[in-house]
Design a protein around this motif. Structure first.
Motif, mmCIF file in Angstrom:
data_model
loop_
_atom_site.group_PDB
_atom_site.id
_atom_site.type_symbol
_atom_site.label_atom_id
_atom_site.label_comp_id
_atom_site.label_asym_id
_atom_site.label_seq_id
_atom_site.Cartn_x
_atom_site.Cartn_y
_atom_site.Cartn_z
ATOM 1 N N ASP A 173 43.498 -22.930 28.813
ATOM 2 C CA ASP A 173 43.053 -22.531 30.142
ATOM 3 C C ASP A 173 42.180 -23.641 30.700
ATOM 4 O O ASP A 173 41.691 -24.503 29.958
ATOM 5 C CB ASP A 173 42.218 -21.240 30.088
ATOM 6 N N ASP A 189 45.047 -15.331 39.858
ATOM 7 C CA ASP A 189 45.963 -15.982 38.918
ATOM 8 C C ASP A 189 46.257 -17.389 39.441
ATOM 9 O O ASP A 189 47.388 -17.707 39.813
ATOM 10 C CB ASP A 189 47.239 -15.152 38.772
ATOM 11 N N LYS A 197 46.721 -21.303 39.081
ATOM 12 C CA LYS A 197 47.137 -22.269 38.069
ATOM 13 C C LYS A 197 47.081 -23.679 38.640
ATOM 14 O O LYS A 197 47.542 -23.927 39.753
ATOM 15 C CB LYS A 197 48.543 -21.953 37.558
ATOM 16 N N TYR A 222 48.185 -24.665 34.251
ATOM 17 C CA TYR A 222 47.107 -24.095 33.451
ATOM 18 C C TYR A 222 46.283 -23.115 34.281
ATOM 19 O O TYR A 222 45.849 -23.442 35.392
ATOM 20 C CB TYR A 222 46.204 -25.208 32.902
ATOM 21 N N GLU A 223 46.056 -21.925 33.715
ATOM 22 C CA GLU A 223 45.314 -20.891 34.433
ATOM 23 C C GLU A 223 43.828 -21.226 34.517
ATOM 24 O O GLU A 223 43.232 -21.698 33.541
ATOM 25 C CB GLU A 223 45.493 -19.539 33.740
#
Length: 263
Positions: free
Chosen positions: A90, A125, A127, A131-132
């Protein structure tokens, strides 16, 4: 009277048939020769587009708060700021500020920020390069266990990561610990009383918190069995399942069936 071996085998098979055990795999913790090139231009320079995007996310978050946040530092940390990044990583953004400048009750301020960031992470959410993004707010001077911490505010490393992996991960121990907790989560599905499920799920959550915290306090730090087991449980969906079970149990415990209305 003890049951026979054939009866025991039947009981075990019935139990296994009624419980889909969560897969426990330990991968994605290898070290790379370079930082993630989607995020970093080189070992000391973050991609300017990524830098701008992450800064905008935090500025938007801060602007949405009903409280005035004093001077703060935006920090990128976690495996994405290290050589052990993987597809599971993350983008952990830590906003560091002085809680005392907001209110003298530091624990009250901490609880507030824990609440608003948890809600933000739940609702969004976002990204970046796949990648979050997750955000956190921490008080100045708080101990940070990550071996890679980059300040987006000052554009430099606070703690620069090293390529050498100092500690081997005990894969066997991680699997054993993660499997044990996964099985406990699955066992919750067999408990009928919602109030008991609530109590047991909170006990499991507390056990997971202690496991990770104690691991981070050892010399192995983020590569400890406890911390890696926590990451495995998060990756394979066990933590999300535990939260769902707990939330469903809470709803059930607060509901009143028509048959219980007394009419």
């Amino acid at each position: 009277m003890k049951i026979t071996r054939s009866q025991l085998r039947k009981v075990i098979n019935e139990y296994l048939d009624s419980n889909t055990l969560t897969e426990v795999t330990v991968d994605g913790f290898d070290f790379h020769d370079s930082l993630e090139k989607k995020i970093w231009q080189d070992e000391s320079t973050i991609d300017p587009v990524v830098h701008e995007s992450l800064t905008n996310i935090i500025e938007s978050f801060v602007d949405s708060l009903p409280v005035e946040m004093p001077d703060y530092d935006i920090r990128l940390t976690g495996s994405i700021a290290n050589y052990n990044w993987s597809k599971y990583s993350d983008i952990d953004l830590h906003v560091q500020t002085d809680f005392k400048k907001i209110d003298d009750d530091i624990e009250l301020v901490r609880a507030y920020f824990n609440s608003v960031t948890a809600l933000w992470n739940l609702r969004h959410d976002i990204k970046i390069k796949g990648y979050e993004v997750e955000i956190y707010v921490e008080n100045v001077g708080e101990e940070h266990v990550s071996s890679g911490v980059y300040s987006l505010t000052s554009d430099n490393w606070i703690t620069q990561p090293v390529k050498e992996q100092e500690h081997e991960i005990d894969v066997k121990a991680v699997k054993k610990k993660a499997r044990n907790i996964s099985d406990q989560i699955e066992a919750l599905l067999k408990v009928q009383d919602p109030k008991e499920v609530l109590n047991l799920s909170e006990r499991i959550k507390e056990k997971i918190r202690r496991m990770r915290k104690s691991g981070l306090r050892t010399k192995k730090n983020q590569y400890s069995t406890g911390n890696i087991a926590f990451k495995v449980l998060r990756r394979n969906g066990s933590l999300e399942k535990l939260s769902t079970i707990k939330n469903d149990a809470y709803d059930a415990s607060m509901s009143i069936k028509e048959s219980d209305s007394g009419t």
